[in-house]
Design a protein around this motif. Structure first.
Motif, PDB file in Angstrom:
ATOM      1  N   TRP A  55       0.837  -1.202   0.000  1.00  0.00           N
ATOM      2  CA  TRP A  55       0.000   0.000   0.000  1.00  0.00           C
ATOM      3  C   TRP A  55       0.873   1.254   0.000  1.00  0.00           C
ATOM      4  O   TRP A  55       0.501   2.284  -0.544  1.00  0.00           O
ATOM      5  CB  TRP A  55      -0.914   0.012   1.226  1.00  0.00           C
ATOM      6  N   VAL A  56       2.032   1.157   0.630  1.00  0.00           N
ATOM      7  CA  VAL A  56       2.946   2.296   0.708  1.00  0.00           C
ATOM      8  C   VAL A  56       3.945   2.280  -0.450  1.00  0.00           C
ATOM      9  O   VAL A  56       4.211   3.301  -1.065  1.00  0.00           O
ATOM     10  CB  VAL A  56       3.701   2.288   2.051  1.00  0.00           C
ATOM     11  N   LYS A  57       4.477   1.116  -0.736  1.00  0.00           N
ATOM     12  CA  LYS A  57       5.525   1.007  -1.750  1.00  0.00           C
ATOM     13  C   LYS A  57       4.981   1.004  -3.172  1.00  0.00           C
ATOM     14  O   LYS A  57       5.732   1.204  -4.124  1.00  0.00           O
ATOM     15  CB  LYS A  57       6.320  -0.280  -1.527  1.00  0.00           C
ATOM     16  N   GLY A  58       3.695   0.807  -3.330  1.00  0.00           N
ATOM     17  CA  GLY A  58       3.086   0.756  -4.657  1.00  0.00           C
ATOM     18  C   GLY A  58       2.944   2.131  -5.278  1.00  0.00           C
ATOM     19  O   GLY A  58       3.714   3.050  -4.999  1.00  0.00           O
ATOM     20  N   GLU A  59       1.962   2.262  -6.109  1.00  0.00           N
ATOM     21  CA  GLU A  59       1.695   3.519  -6.809  1.00  0.00           C
ATOM     22  C   GLU A  59       1.553   4.668  -5.800  1.00  0.00           C
ATOM     23  O   GLU A  59       0.751   4.578  -4.877  1.00  0.00           O
ATOM     24  CB  GLU A  59       0.421   3.370  -7.634  1.00  0.00           C
ATOM     25  N   PRO A  60       2.319   5.758  -5.944  1.00  0.00           N
ATOM     26  CA  PRO A  60       2.273   6.857  -4.972  1.00  0.00           C
ATOM     27  C   PRO A  60       0.891   7.467  -4.799  1.00  0.00           C
ATOM     28  O   PRO A  60       0.557   7.930  -3.704  1.00  0.00           O
ATOM     29  CB  PRO A  60       3.245   7.889  -5.545  1.00  0.00           C
ATOM     30  N   ASP A  61       0.082   7.455  -5.861  1.00  0.00           N
ATOM     31  CA  ASP A  61      -1.260   8.041  -5.760  1.00  0.00           C
ATOM     32  C   ASP A  61      -2.071   7.422  -4.635  1.00  0.00           C
ATOM     33  O   ASP A  61      -2.849   8.110  -3.981  1.00  0.00           O
ATOM     34  CB  ASP A  61      -2.021   7.864  -7.073  1.00  0.00           C
ATOM     35  N   ARG A  62      -1.917   6.139  -4.421  1.00  0.00           N
ATOM     36  CA  ARG A  62      -2.714   5.450  -3.398  1.00  0.00           C
ATOM     37  C   ARG A  62      -2.425   6.022  -2.013  1.00  0.00           C
ATOM     38  O   ARG A  62      -3.342   6.390  -1.280  1.00  0.00           O
ATOM     39  CB  ARG A  62      -2.448   3.954  -3.414  1.00  0.00           C
ATOM     40  N   ALA A  63      -1.157   6.103  -1.646  1.00  0.00           N
ATOM     41  CA  ALA A  63      -0.795   6.617  -0.321  1.00  0.00           C
ATOM     42  C   ALA A  63      -1.215   8.076  -0.168  1.00  0.00           C
ATOM     43  O   ALA A  63      -1.702   8.479   0.891  1.00  0.00           O
ATOM     44  CB  ALA A  63       0.703   6.454  -0.083  1.00  0.00           C
ATOM     45  N   ILE A  64      -1.041   8.852  -1.215  1.00  0.00           N
ATOM     46  CA  ILE A  64      -1.433  10.267  -1.170  1.00  0.00           C
ATOM     47  C   ILE A  64      -2.928  10.393  -0.919  1.00  0.00           C
ATOM     48  O   ILE A  64      -3.372  11.150  -0.054  1.00  0.00           O
ATOM     49  CB  ILE A  64      -1.044  10.980  -2.480  1.00  0.00           C
ATOM     50  N   LYS A  65      -3.713   9.636  -1.651  1.00  0.00           N
ATOM     51  CA  LYS A  65      -5.174   9.703  -1.492  1.00  0.00           C
ATOM     52  C   LYS A  65      -5.608   9.244  -0.115  1.00  0.00           C
ATOM     53  O   LYS A  65      -6.533   9.805   0.471  1.00  0.00           O
ATOM     54  CB  LYS A  65      -5.854   8.873  -2.581  1.00  0.00           C
ATOM     55  N   ILE A  66      -4.955   8.215   0.410  1.00  0.00           N
ATOM     56  CA  ILE A  66      -5.318   7.725   1.742  1.00  0.00           C
ATOM     57  C   ILE A  66      -5.048   8.794   2.790  1.00  0.00           C
ATOM     58  O   ILE A  66      -5.886   9.058   3.649  1.00  0.00           O
ATOM     59  CB  ILE A  66      -4.580   6.416   2.074  1.00  0.00           C
ATOM     60  N   VAL A  67      -3.887   9.435   2.732  1.00  0.00           N
ATOM     61  CA  VAL A  67      -3.575  10.478   3.711  1.00  0.00           C
ATOM     62  C   VAL A  67      -4.521  11.659   3.545  1.00  0.00           C
ATOM     63  O   VAL A  67      -5.064  12.171   4.524  1.00  0.00           O
ATOM     64  CB  VAL A  67      -2.103  10.925   3.615  1.00  0.00           C
ATOM     65  N   LEU A  68      -4.748  12.087   2.323  1.00  0.00           N
ATOM     66  CA  LEU A  68      -5.622  13.234   2.080  1.00  0.00           C
ATOM     67  C   LEU A  68      -7.073  12.979   2.467  1.00  0.00           C
ATOM     68  O   LEU A  68      -7.697  13.799   3.133  1.00  0.00           O
ATOM     69  CB  LEU A  68      -5.593  13.618   0.601  1.00  0.00           C
ATOM     70  N   HIS A  69      -7.609  11.854   2.019  1.00  0.00           N
ATOM     71  CA  HIS A  69      -9.050  11.611   2.118  1.00  0.00           C
ATOM     72  C   HIS A  69      -9.439  10.549   3.134  1.00  0.00           C
ATOM     73  O   HIS A  69     -10.623  10.307   3.358  1.00  0.00           O
ATOM     74  CB  HIS A  69      -9.598  11.222   0.744  1.00  0.00           C
ATOM     75  N   GLY A  70      -8.449   9.867   3.724  1.00  0.00           N
ATOM     76  CA  GLY A  70      -8.742   8.791   4.653  1.00  0.00           C
ATOM     77  C   GLY A  70      -9.120   7.524   3.904  1.00  0.00           C
ATOM     78  O   GLY A  70      -9.159   7.490   2.678  1.00  0.00           O
ATOM     79  N   VAL A  71      -9.368   6.481   4.665  1.00  0.00           N
ATOM     80  CA  VAL A  71      -9.767   5.208   4.077  1.00  0.00           C
ATOM     81  C   VAL A  71     -10.634   4.471   5.089  1.00  0.00           C
ATOM     82  O   VAL A  71     -10.451   4.600   6.298  1.00  0.00           O
ATOM     83  CB  VAL A  71      -8.528   4.369   3.654  1.00  0.00           C
ATOM     84  N   MET A  72     -11.607   3.733   4.573  1.00  0.00           N
ATOM     85  CA  MET A  72     -12.495   2.991   5.455  1.00  0.00           C
ATOM     86  C   MET A  72     -12.886   1.697   4.767  1.00  0.00           C
ATOM     87  O   MET A  72     -13.087   1.669   3.551  1.00  0.00           O
ATOM     88  CB  MET A  72     -13.750   3.816   5.758  1.00  0.00           C
ATOM     89  N   GLY A  73     -12.957   0.649   5.548  1.00  0.00           N
ATOM     90  CA  GLY A  73     -13.408  -0.616   5.006  1.00  0.00           C
ATOM     91  C   GLY A  73     -12.357  -1.693   5.101  1.00  0.00           C
ATOM     92  O   GLY A  73     -11.296  -1.525   5.685  1.00  0.00           O
TER      93      GLY A  73
END
Length: 106
Positions: A55-73
């Motif tokens: 989740w961290v080492k993959g595509e940078p967009d994923r980590a950025i979106k998680i920090v910016l918008h949070g994640v649930m589920g």
């Protein structure tokens, strides 16, 4: 709203500009309580590990979106299932802080 591409560019340039040095301190301040002091994951499954995480080492967009918008589920991290909520940090942290944290974590 600023695009994800902007954050990718910032992440790429921070080490060159020398601004990423705040990353460790910001991580300890905002992230370590849940993700552990060394990113090993929270106590009793409170948050998934960040160390060696796809989740961290993959595509940078994923980590950025998680920090910016949070994640649930439900999500699988390092072979363990998590069903938690990480609140969005985009209103708490500015772009430079987010970039510093993610540069440090990655």
């Amino acid at each position: 709203m600023i695009s994800t591409r902007f954050f990718v560019l910032v992440l790429a340039l921070l080490p060159i500009c020398g601004q990423a040095e705040d990353g460790p301190l910001l991580y300890q301040t905002y992230c370590s309580a849940c993700h552990g002091a060394k990113g090993e994951g929270g106590v009793e499954g409170t948050a998934p590990p960040l160390v060696n995480s796809a989740w961290v080492k993959g595509e940078p967009d994923r980590a950025i979106k998680i920090v910016l918008h949070g994640v649930m589920g439900k999500m699988d991290v390092a072979g363990k299932n998590y069903d938690l909520m990480m609140p969005p940090q985009g209103a708490v942290l500015n772009n430079r802080q987010i970039a510093g944290i993610l540069t440090f974590v990655r």
